[in-house]
Design a protein around this motif. Structure first.
Motif, PDB file in Angstrom:
ATOM      1  N   LEU A 207       0.795  -1.247   0.019  1.00  0.00           N
ATOM      2  CA  LEU A 207       0.039   0.085   0.012  1.00  0.00           C
ATOM      3  C   LEU A 207       0.879   1.214   0.241  1.00  0.00           C
ATOM      4  O   LEU A 207       1.108   1.721   0.946  1.00  0.00           O
ATOM      5  CB  LEU A 207      -1.002  -0.046   1.037  1.00  0.00           C
ATOM      6  N   ASN A 208       1.378   1.786  -1.234  1.00  0.00           N
ATOM      7  CA  ASN A 208       2.335   2.596  -1.417  1.00  0.00           C
ATOM      8  C   ASN A 208       1.873   3.671  -2.300  1.00  0.00           C
ATOM      9  O   ASN A 208       0.943   3.450  -2.930  1.00  0.00           O
ATOM     10  CB  ASN A 208       3.907   2.098  -1.631  1.00  0.00           C
ATOM     11  N   ARG A 209       2.823   4.673  -2.676  1.00  0.00           N
ATOM     12  CA  ARG A 209       2.407   5.594  -3.574  1.00  0.00           C
ATOM     13  C   ARG A 209       2.186   5.307  -5.192  1.00  0.00           C
ATOM     14  O   ARG A 209       0.915   5.721  -5.484  1.00  0.00           O
ATOM     15  CB  ARG A 209       3.788   6.583  -3.846  1.00  0.00           C
ATOM     16  N   GLU A 210       2.990   4.205  -5.242  1.00  0.00           N
ATOM     17  CA  GLU A 210       2.490   3.767  -6.561  1.00  0.00           C
ATOM     18  C   GLU A 210       1.098   3.016  -6.751  1.00  0.00           C
ATOM     19  O   GLU A 210       0.132   3.352  -7.757  1.00  0.00           O
ATOM     20  CB  GLU A 210       3.527   2.499  -7.030  1.00  0.00           C
ATOM     21  N   THR A 211       0.802   2.472  -5.844  1.00  0.00           N
ATOM     22  CA  THR A 211      -0.362   1.869  -5.820  1.00  0.00           C
ATOM     23  C   THR A 211      -1.745   2.773  -5.636  1.00  0.00           C
ATOM     24  O   THR A 211      -2.518   2.658  -6.468  1.00  0.00           O
ATOM     25  CB  THR A 211      -0.625   0.662  -4.499  1.00  0.00           C
ATOM     26  N   PHE A 212      -1.466   3.699  -4.763  1.00  0.00           N
ATOM     27  CA  PHE A 212      -2.701   4.692  -4.480  1.00  0.00           C
ATOM     28  C   PHE A 212      -2.560   5.600  -5.753  1.00  0.00           C
ATOM     29  O   PHE A 212      -3.795   5.933  -6.550  1.00  0.00           O
ATOM     30  CB  PHE A 212      -2.262   5.667  -3.476  1.00  0.00           C
ATOM     31  N   ASP A 234       3.247   7.679   2.509  1.00  0.00           N
ATOM     32  CA  ASP A 234       2.559   7.597   1.249  1.00  0.00           C
ATOM     33  C   ASP A 234       1.211   7.793   1.189  1.00  0.00           C
ATOM     34  O   ASP A 234       0.388   8.360   0.328  1.00  0.00           O
ATOM     35  CB  ASP A 234       3.029   6.266   0.508  1.00  0.00           C
ATOM     36  N   LEU A 235       0.476   7.256   2.356  1.00  0.00           N
ATOM     37  CA  LEU A 235      -1.117   7.627   2.705  1.00  0.00           C
ATOM     38  C   LEU A 235      -1.113   8.944   2.854  1.00  0.00           C
ATOM     39  O   LEU A 235      -2.194   9.469   2.236  1.00  0.00           O
ATOM     40  CB  LEU A 235      -1.422   6.700   3.719  1.00  0.00           C
ATOM     41  N   LEU A 236      -0.359   9.518   3.788  1.00  0.00           N
ATOM     42  CA  LEU A 236      -0.476  11.035   4.112  1.00  0.00           C
ATOM     43  C   LEU A 236      -0.385  11.878   2.899  1.00  0.00           C
ATOM     44  O   LEU A 236      -1.127  12.832   2.642  1.00  0.00           O
ATOM     45  CB  LEU A 236       0.404  11.320   5.207  1.00  0.00           C
ATOM     46  N   ALA A 237       0.726  11.730   2.100  1.00  0.00           N
ATOM     47  CA  ALA A 237       0.848  12.304   0.829  1.00  0.00           C
ATOM     48  C   ALA A 237      -0.398  12.161  -0.141  1.00  0.00           C
ATOM     49  O   ALA A 237      -0.760  13.148  -0.733  1.00  0.00           O
ATOM     50  CB  ALA A 237       2.115  11.737   0.121  1.00  0.00           C
ATOM     51  N   ALA A 238      -0.974  10.951  -0.440  1.00  0.00           N
ATOM     52  CA  ALA A 238      -2.065  10.544  -1.166  1.00  0.00           C
ATOM     53  C   ALA A 238      -3.382  11.444  -0.712  1.00  0.00           C
ATOM     54  O   ALA A 238      -4.030  11.961  -1.452  1.00  0.00           O
ATOM     55  CB  ALA A 238      -2.257   9.136  -1.314  1.00  0.00           C
ATOM     56  N   LEU A 239      -3.503  11.496   0.379  1.00  0.00           N
ATOM     57  CA  LEU A 239      -4.646  12.240   1.229  1.00  0.00           C
ATOM     58  C   LEU A 239      -4.380  13.916   0.876  1.00  0.00           C
ATOM     59  O   LEU A 239      -5.327  14.357   0.546  1.00  0.00           O
ATOM     60  CB  LEU A 239      -4.768  12.145   2.620  1.00  0.00           C
TER      61      LEU A 239
END
Ligand code: GLV
Length: 311
Positions: A207-212, A234-239
């Motif tokens: 569950l990383n940047r590429e996946t999101f 990566d989750l915080l960045a995607a949000l």
């Protein structure tokens, strides 16, 4: 048969308290002692065992988890390769997980976070409603729990996809994907991503940047696998970039979630304390009983995991 408790995080005797009488005719539960060697122990029950936990039991044949996951046992350095590691398979747990996941999917679909925010500010504003058919949900993992979650979501009318490491037969209404390319294809069609994977070297950090980044913009993550699957930053960045609209997180590294971790107060994250679904004690005790029977008969216990695959 004598069975030893091995855990550094739980009092397993206390945990199993009410079930112990039901097992008494079959299994004698003994506490781990710190000295000597217990040659008469053939079976163990474990959850986050200490590093040296297995060293003292030269005749141990099988160790049972108290949950669906066995990653915390497989990670123990003193676990010999010949010991069978047994997981609990519990239809009631799958049903409970399904309810938990569905609640979060509908939370996202029906924009409850927005309603809550509006209520806080006394705002009366109706939101555009989205039909279930508009919200494709993808499951990472299609084992016992994944199959139940997929069937229940499909029954509600959500488009459901499921990804597994190897190809699996899929029932009507659920689209299956597998392998590396299959994952990318599925993510491109995904709005809500539900992680139900076991933790293995291959799934760690998935569950990383590429996946999101491959998901539809404004997607949602439901993380009920293991904390190690997620790259927190990566989750915080995607949000932050609004690639993801929100996330429901039930598992973390470490647990409990650290007091100053940004997830706690993040307006787009729902935190629950690794509580999506317990296995029932009845299922744990049935597993112990079946394992004792198998060990005694010289058979492999039911639900012994493939140690090379890690699940
Ligand atoms: C819970 O985390 C389980 O492994 O059952």
């Amino acid at each position: 048969m004598r069975c030893v408790f091995l855990s550094k995080s739980l009092d397993l005797r206390d945990y199993l308290g009410t079930e112990i009488p039901h097992l008494a005719d079959r299994i004698e539960l003994v506490d781990h002692r710190d000295d000597g060697t217990d040659a008469d122990i053939q079976m163990a029950i474990a959850w986050k065992p200490p590093d040296d936990a297995f060293a003292r039991y030269p005749n141990l044949q099988a160790v049972c988890s108290i949950g669906a996951g066995v990653d915390n046992i497989l990670a123990c350095p003193s676990l010999r390769p010949d010991i069978d590691v047994v997981r609990v398979v519990d239809p009631a747990q799958a049903q409970m997980m399904s309810g938990f996941v569905i609640w979060h999917v509908i939370w996202h679909q029906r924009r409850f976070a927005t309603y809550l925010a509006q209520q806080r500010d006394q705002i009366w504003r109706r939101l555009r409603q989205r039909a279930v058919q508009e919200v494709p949900v993808a499951l990472l993992g299609y084992g016992e729990i994944g199959q139940r979650v997929a069937a229940d979501l499909a029954m509600l009318g959500f488009p459901v996809m499921a990804w597994s490491r190897t190809e699996k037969p899929m029932p009507a209404g659920i689209i299956g994907y597998h392998g590396h390319d299959g994952l990318a294809d599925m993510l491109a069609r995904t709005e809500v991503l539900v992680n139900l994977l076991p933790l293995t070297p291959q799934t760690r950090g998935l569950l990383n940047r590429e996946t999101f980044g491959r998901m539809r913009r404004g997607g949602y993550l439901i993380q009920v696998g293991r904390g190690e699957h997620l790259v927190d930053a990566d989750l915080l960045a995607a949000l932050e970039s609004e690639q993801l609209a929100g996330a429901a997180l039930d598992v973390f590294v470490p647990e409990p979630l650290q007091p100053n971790h940004p997830f706690w107060r993040h307006p787009k994250i729902i935190v629950t304390p690794h509580d999506a679904c317990d296995v029932s004690l009845t299922a744990v005790s049935a597993t112990l009983r079946a394992t004792a029977d198998a060990v005694e008969a010289g058979r492999r216990p039911p639900h012994a995991v493939d140690r090379a695959q890690g699940y």
